[in-house]
Enzyme design. Sequence first.
Site, PDB file in Angstrom:
ATOM      1  N   LYS A   1      -5.344   4.567   8.698  1.00  0.00           N
ATOM      2  CA  LYS A   1      -4.244   5.262   8.033  1.00  0.00           C
ATOM      3  C   LYS A   1      -4.460   6.778   8.030  1.00  0.00           C
ATOM      4  O   LYS A   1      -3.517   7.549   8.198  1.00  0.00           O
ATOM      5  CB  LYS A   1      -4.071   4.731   6.610  1.00  0.00           C
ATOM      6  CG  LYS A   1      -3.505   3.318   6.589  1.00  0.00           C
ATOM      7  CD  LYS A   1      -3.365   2.754   5.191  1.00  0.00           C
ATOM      8  CE  LYS A   1      -2.747   1.351   5.254  1.00  0.00           C
ATOM      9  NZ  LYS A   1      -2.621   0.717   3.947  1.00  0.00           N
TER      10      LYS A   1
ATOM     11  N   SER B   1       0.783  -1.234   0.000  1.00  0.00           N
ATOM     12  CA  SER B   1       0.000   0.000   0.000  1.00  0.00           C
ATOM     13  C   SER B   1       0.819   1.290   0.000  1.00  0.00           C
ATOM     14  O   SER B   1       0.256   2.373  -0.141  1.00  0.00           O
ATOM     15  CB  SER B   1      -0.964   0.015   1.193  1.00  0.00           C
ATOM     16  OG  SER B   1      -0.253   0.016   2.412  1.00  0.00           O
TER      17      SER B   1
END
Length: 352
Positions: free
Chosen positions: A291, A246
């Site tokens: 996140k 990611s």
Amino acid sequence: MSRRAATLIFASVLILVLGMVGAFIPVPYVALRPGPTTNTLGQLGKVPLIQISGAKTYPKSGHLNFVTVAYQGGPGNRIDLFTALRGWLDPDVAIVPEEAIFPKNVSTKKVEQENTEEMATSQEAATAAALHELHMPTTTTVVVDSVQQGLPAAGKLRPGDQIVAVDGTRIKQVPEVSTVIGKHKPGQTVKFTIRRAGKDSSVDVGTVASPDKTTPGKPVVGVVLREKFQFPVQVKISVGDVGGPSAGLMFSLGIYDKLTPQELTGGKFIAGTGTITPEGQVGPIGGIQQKMVAARQAGATIFLTPTQNCSDAVASAPKGLRLVRVDTMHGALQALSSLRAGQGSVPACPSK
């Protein structure tokens, strides 16, 4: 004391004890929390996170942070019921079924190994995407990553073999191999032209019906392939004990920024996430809520968000964090240019 009262007291104490014991019973869930966030333009310890040799680089002072998710739990180290309940009440924590992170019959060690491999692949893809934007030529080849035992390719193809052609069709990307093999019926033979130890040779490999229940009847030979790149510069990315794909977008932006004189950030604290392909396509990731929290806590005011994550991101974005929607690395560069100039179009995640 009456028998009725004694019975009620005993029952209450028993329920309390059972509740306390039950709170510490392991449960098959995993807690996802905001993890560390790291500046791709900065250092990991005393070493630059991104090191480039073979081309001129430029010092940078901005922030292009990648973000992570920390997890607690998993097979052999399950969280207890109390921890799960506490996580359910915390808006910054996600409690997910264990199988969402650790599929059945797959060990924790195997999952961590796959995450490490995905990190290495994403770094290569990020380098390719950045150099593509800079019009720096790269060479791509398709090589055998592994051979599945018990299938036709075992004993004929080896890890590291370059696939030059299949049935006479020159190969440049992994999907091209599947396309050629897919024209056959299970039981037919495919002719591979491979390069091994610098020498080309032809290898005939049979096909069988795929053992994967999701692709019944599909002809396969039993190899896992990957794209291997040859770059005009050397790029080394040091991230420590971090896995997964990611951070690809932020790696590619960090590489691009170091190879160009102008700072991409324009003095802003930018964080983001997203997988990246060698062609620069940005893909979705997991744990978007955690996140974003990690990014905001670190000081970010702008968050580069994959389009496919926008819906979930808008629903839980921390106050003060501007979501910039990205589909490609090129689009991300254009958005950053508009942010620096204070004018022009900056794609945003649409509000609900």
